[in-house]
Design a protein around this motif. Structure first.
Motif, short mmCIF file in Angstrom:
data_model
loop_
_atom_site.label_atom_id
_atom_site.label_comp_id
_atom_site.label_asym_id
_atom_site.label_seq_id
_atom_site.Cartn_x
_atom_site.Cartn_y
_atom_site.Cartn_z
N ARG A 212 41.44 9.81 -9.07
CA ARG A 212 40.41 9.45 -8.15
C ARG A 212 40.15 11.11 -7.39
NH1 ARG A 212 37.72 5.49 -7.98
NH2 ARG A 212 39.25 3.81 -7.43
N GLN B 242 37.46 12.73 -9.68
CA GLN B 242 36.24 11.98 -9.46
C GLN B 242 35.39 12.35 -8.51
OE1 GLN B 242 36.48 7.89 -8.85
NE2 GLN B 242 34.12 7.44 -8.83
N LEU C 178 31.96 5.35 -3.93
CA LEU C 178 33.01 5.03 -3.07
C LEU C 178 32.94 4.92 -1.61
CD1 LEU C 178 35.83 7.27 -5.02
CD2 LEU C 178 35.55 4.84 -5.35
#
Length: 197
Positions: free
Chosen positions: A2, A5, A33
């Motif tokens: 994450r 990302q 997100l």
């Protein structure tokens, strides 16, 4: 995963909006997100940007080190591989160049930039200078190793900033940049790098 990302998304946003205009909300939207997830992984925009700069710098160093090591033991081969690696598509991409330029233009001299990049920069300069010293000694060239290394590194920076990532789109690509660097090596060290055409 994450965190990576979010780093990748930040590079994309930096390339599009620049350093000053980037927001946590922009990064979250790019990543698909919530802004809360960004803050969960990075406590602030400053921490996020520091992580991005550190990731770019580490990727850059790992790339030139691997390129140089893959070139064998001859100083001239290692120097050429080191310098030309700057224009491989792994590090020489439109987004990454724009992100680097955003950092250079906005935070040069700020503490976290210096903390992250000063060691990387000094290491790269020292390696380039040592390789230049060895090539100069082998060829009996009347050049100063430190000044020659600084000139070669400055040329590489100029090709990155002026021709690749700062508003001069389309004037030079990675292949052409490699040709410019190779021609410069041939001019400095003609016995080691015969001119090609």
């Amino acid at each position: 995963m994450r965190r990576q990302q979010l780093i990748d998304s930040t590079i994309t946003v930096l390339a599009r909006k620049g350093y000053a205009s980037l927001t946590v909300a922009d990064v979250a939207k790019e990543a698909g997100l919530s802004a809360g997830i960004v803050i969960f992984h990075f406590n602030s925009k400053g921490e996020l940007l520091a992580a991005v700069l550190e990731a770019l710098a580490a990727e850059y160093r790992n790339h030139w080190e691997a390129s140089m090591e893959g070139a064998g033991l001859k100083p001239a081969d290692r120097l050429k591989a080191l310098l030309l690696s700057d224009f491989d598509t792994k590090v020489y991409t439109r987004e990454k160049l724009a992100a680097w330029v955003a950092f250079w233009g906005e935070i040069q001299g700020r503490p976290f930039h210096d903390q992250i990049c000063a060691g990387f920069d000094a290491e790269r300069q020292a390696v380039t200078e040592e390789l230049c010293r060895r090539v100069i000694a082998e060829g009996g060239y009347r050049l100063d190793p430190a000044l020659t290394a600084r000139g070669l590194e400055s040329l590489g920076d100029g090709l990155w900033v002026g021709l690749g990532g700062a508003g001069y789109k389309g004037q030079v690509n990675g292949s052409q940049a490699k040709q410019v660097m190779a021609a410069t090596l041939a001019a400095f060290f003609p016995e080691h790098y015969p001119a090609q055409g």
